[in-house]
Design an enzyme around this catalytic site. Sequence first.
Site, PDB file in Angstrom:
ATOM      1  N   THR A  59       0.669  64.694  34.615  1.00 51.85           N
ATOM      2  CA  THR A  59       0.807  63.470  35.488  1.00 51.85           C
ATOM      3  C   THR A  59       0.264  62.320  34.961  1.00 51.85           C
ATOM      4  OG1 THR A  59       0.089  65.005  37.524  1.00 51.85           O
ATOM      5  CG2 THR A  59      -0.358  62.538  37.830  1.00 51.85           C
TER       6      THR A  59
ATOM      7  N   GLY B 181      -4.157  70.080  33.175  1.00 50.20           N
ATOM      8  CA  GLY B 181      -4.761  69.941  34.607  1.00 50.20           C
ATOM      9  C   GLY B 181      -5.459  68.670  34.570  1.00 50.20           C
TER      10      GLY B 181
ATOM     11  N   LEU C 265      12.014  72.662  41.070  1.00 50.29           N
ATOM     12  CA  LEU C 265      12.588  72.923  39.759  1.00 50.29           C
ATOM     13  C   LEU C 265      13.983  72.677  39.565  1.00 50.29           C
ATOM     14  CD1 LEU C 265      11.434  76.751  39.548  1.00 50.29           C
ATOM     15  CD2 LEU C 265      10.452  74.873  38.572  1.00 50.29           C
TER      16      LEU C 265
ATOM     17  N   CYS D  45       5.371  78.418  39.665  1.00 47.31           N
ATOM     18  CA  CYS D  45       5.593  77.431  40.481  1.00 47.31           C
ATOM     19  C   CYS D  45       5.542  77.468  42.039  1.00 47.31           C
ATOM     20  CB  CYS D  45       7.241  76.961  40.273  1.00 47.31           C
ATOM     21  SG  CYS D  45       7.626  75.329  40.957  1.00 47.31           S
TER      22      CYS D  45
ATOM     23  N   ASN E 111       3.414  67.564  44.391  1.00 50.93           N
ATOM     24  CA  ASN E 111       4.847  67.476  44.304  1.00 50.93           C
ATOM     25  C   ASN E 111       5.783  68.640  44.506  1.00 50.93           C
ATOM     26  OD1 ASN E 111       6.443  68.912  41.934  1.00 50.93           O
ATOM     27  ND2 ASN E 111       4.363  69.007  41.157  1.00 50.93           N
TER      28      ASN E 111
HETATM   29  C1  LIG Z   1       6.335  66.124  39.154  1.00 51.74           C
HETATM   30  C2  LIG Z   1       5.814  67.537  38.536  1.00 51.74           C
HETATM   31  C3  LIG Z   1       7.076  68.480  38.141  1.00 51.74           C
HETATM   32  C4  LIG Z   1       6.407  69.555  37.434  1.00 51.74           C
HETATM   33  N1  LIG Z   1       7.408  70.579  37.136  1.00 51.74           N
HETATM   34  C5  LIG Z   1       6.926  71.720  36.593  1.00 51.74           C
HETATM   35  C6  LIG Z   1       7.898  72.566  36.001  1.00 51.74           C
HETATM   36  O1  LIG Z   1       8.973  72.411  35.961  1.00 51.74           O
HETATM   37  N2  LIG Z   1       7.455  73.657  35.311  1.00 51.74           N
HETATM   38  C7  LIG Z   1       6.276  73.967  35.187  1.00 51.74           C
HETATM   39  O2  LIG Z   1       5.840  75.050  34.550  1.00 51.74           O
HETATM   40  N3  LIG Z   1       5.286  73.245  35.654  1.00 51.74           N
HETATM   41  C8  LIG Z   1       5.764  72.085  36.231  1.00 51.74           C
HETATM   42  N4  LIG Z   1       4.770  71.164  36.701  1.00 51.74           N
HETATM   43  C9  LIG Z   1       3.302  71.288  36.443  1.00 51.74           C
HETATM   44  C10 LIG Z   1       2.595  70.613  35.229  1.00 51.74           C
HETATM   45  O3  LIG Z   1       3.273  71.302  34.055  1.00 51.74           O
HETATM   46  C11 LIG Z   1       1.247  70.888  35.134  1.00 51.74           C
HETATM   47  O4  LIG Z   1       0.935  71.989  34.886  1.00 51.74           O
HETATM   48  C12 LIG Z   1       0.534  70.478  36.018  1.00 51.74           C
HETATM   49  O5  LIG Z   1       0.871  69.017  36.757  1.00 51.74           O
HETATM   50  C13 LIG Z   1      -1.166  70.114  35.740  1.00 51.74           C
HETATM   51  O6  LIG Z   1      -1.114  68.947  34.748  1.00 51.74           O
HETATM   52  P1  LIG Z   1      -1.623  67.567  35.204  1.00 51.74           P
HETATM   53  O7  LIG Z   1      -2.701  67.367  36.086  1.00 51.74           O
HETATM   54  O8  LIG Z   1      -1.984  66.816  34.079  1.00 51.74           O
HETATM   55  O9  LIG Z   1      -0.086  67.042  35.552  1.00 51.74           O
HETATM   56  C14 LIG Z   1       5.044  69.912  37.234  1.00 51.74           C
HETATM   57  C15 LIG Z   1       4.099  68.967  37.400  1.00 51.74           C
HETATM   58  C16 LIG Z   1       4.700  67.774  38.185  1.00 51.74           C
HETATM   59  C17 LIG Z   1       3.528  66.615  38.503  1.00 51.74           C
END
Ligand SMILES: Cc1cc2nc3c(=O)[nH]c(=O)nc-3n(C[C@H](O)[C@H](O)[C@H](O)COP(=O)(O)O)c2cc1C
Lengths: 313, 259
Positions: free
Chosen positions: A266, A243, A73, A130, A69
């Site tokens: 996700t 993650g 922000l 980010c 993605n």
């Molecule tokens: C679409 C999307 C938007 C995200 N936006 C942010 C965000 O605004 N701030 C942040 O700290 N992490 C953001 N993340 C990261 C997630 O909070 C998380 O750390 C990362 O996706 C790993 O976890 P997951 O594998 O369960 O998704 C985003 C992730 C995704 C997929």
Amino acid sequence: MNGLSIELPGMQLKNPIMPASGCFGFGREFSQLYDLNQLGAIMIKAVTTEPRFGNPTPRVAETDAGMLNAIGLQNPGLQKVMNEELPWLDQFDVPIIANVAGSMMEDYVNVAREVSTSPNVKALELNISCPNVKTGGIAFGTDPSIAKELTKKVKEVSSVPVYVKLSPNVANIVEMAKAVEDGGADGLTMINTLIGMRMDLKTAKPILANKTGGLSGPAIKPVAIRMIYEVSQHVNVPIIGMGGIQSAEDVIEFFYAGASAVAVGTANFVDPFACPGIIEELPGLLQDIGVDHISELTGRSWGKVDQKTYHRA
Amino acid sequence: MIRKEKMTVVSQKMIAENIYEMILHGELVSEMDNPGQFVHVKAEEGIDPLLRRPISISSIDKKNNAFTMIYRTEGKGTKRLAQKNEGDSVDVLGPLGNGFPILPHHKGKRALLVGGGIGVPPLYELSKRLVENKMEVVHVLGFQTESSSFYMEEFASLGHAYAATVDGSLGTKGFVTSIIDDMDGEFDVLYACGPIPMLRALEQRFSDIEAYLSLEQRMGCGIGACFACVCPVQGDESGTEYRKVCSDGPVFPVGEVVL
Ligand SMILES: Cc1cc2nc3c(=O)[nH]c(=O)nc-3n(C[C@H](O)[C@H](O)[C@H](O)COP(=O)(O)O)c2cc1C
Ligand SMILES: Cc1cc2nc3c(=O)[nH]c(=O)nc-3n(C[C@H](O)[C@H](O)[C@H](O)COP(=O)(O)OP(=O)(O)OC[C@H]3O[C@@H](n4cnc5c(N)ncnc54)[C@H](O)[C@@H]3O)c2cc1C
Ligand code: FES
């Protein structure tokens, strides 16, 4: 007694499961699907001083067992979050962790000072990791001395505990973790997304308009577990792990590695009921493992003795 | 209300080259309301492929608790979907999005429905509902070639149906706009779904009538939480105004968002 309730700096949690920042908006959409009161906490979308539109589309691309993605922000800005989103979230008995982002140190400090005054914000999560913004973001998350200084400055103005979200895009994650702990971080959240890229077979160009994006989902789970395993043995603050978590089994793995709570990102897209599903399955799994309380599992893989009081409610 | 349900495949058939029609049965159909809404489909359990795929609702059969989707096999997700057989189950989240408005004041008026390729399916339920609303409907449907065309007879049973194909193998050679340029008479309302260049051409030509355009965008959540599918609002100087295709759309009044 409930074997899931835990205590973290700033928060009493019914359970250690919370949606990860950016994957749950401000909760409004998911509130139409289930009662948000079931959640341990909610990590809201990144907040910056001014409203941001984010990157051009396409902003997401699928990968094997994951996704990229490059949202960039996008958010409605501090004022709107303070006046509309946080008051709306106040109807739920769930602690809110506000994800704070910015381009310069002053941005972080301003957002942190103000957002921490909202009664339902029980902790901040500094997004120094980010990968999708041109300025700020990544530099804060890859240089230990800058990360430490930022943490210090934010701690000075925040009225709630400060967690720092670590980037996996570094050579030495332990060094980063220790730096922000030195800066006064009350906890760590890890990991943010890994920088990745995909090409469109028809156009021979990157699929994402931003070219690169952050990789999340099951594909990054082993990286997250490794990093939490390494870091948790070297710091004295709790870690909220994330993650690729999709199931109650995944949660147990993260606890074994050293997490004290977890966030689900996700997986909320794949199954919008992922969080309540995991919460429902956990007690049975704990029973199978033979523990009364989930915090007994934190750091089990490396023989951590459960002596830290913050684990238990 | 949005629901998630394991729906049962009632039938699956190939209706044109790489185009499949799948009928699904389940309680979720009772929530389906407006034509133009879509569902978010998990093509396969597990993590391969991981994300859901947005597919339009093409036809709703409330009596039998069934709905139809028509999809083109593109990549992994839709190819997996095409392997499903009668009796298999498919994980469906929906209905999502706003859909095309059907307005009482249009009763007795004339509607132009323009579809391009895989933008044609949602127009079928729309057309049926407009006819129920006592409107005259004219369809202009664009395809690559005759073998990838579908539902021409179904549309023709509801009103005039013109086809345009890129190679001229069916109907007029060229794009939908070639037909529209030659068409007589006035239309009171335009509904369209298809590729962006087609929608842009329609926006230019029909700036003076009421028009609704259905957009596509890559999606994460499909419910409005992730900001993957946003598009900017036309004429917004602040540069921060947006609409989400998944929850504010996919249908927008012409002129609302930047195409
Ligand atoms: C679409 C999307 C938007 C995200 N936006 C942010 C965000 O605004 N701030 C942040 O700290 N992490 C953001 N993340 C990261 C997630 O909070 C998380 O750390 C990362 O996706 C790993 O976890 P997951 O594998 O369960 O998704 C985003 C992730 C995704 C997929
Ligand atoms: C609101 C909406 C309604 C749609 N209705 C239909 C329909 O009725 N029939 C139909 O055949 N197709 C429809 N599409 C397009 C359909 O979603 C894509 O063709 C499909 O997701 C491709 O998936 P894949 O796994 O086969 O392809 P891949 O290329 O393997 O998919 C990889 C990723 O890209 C995304 N993607 C690829 N193409 C598109 C696209 N055109 N739009 C959005 N995301 C895309 C996928 O969802 C997936 O996340 C619709 C799209 C939207 C947004
Ligand atoms: S797909 Fe998540 S906001 Fe539209």
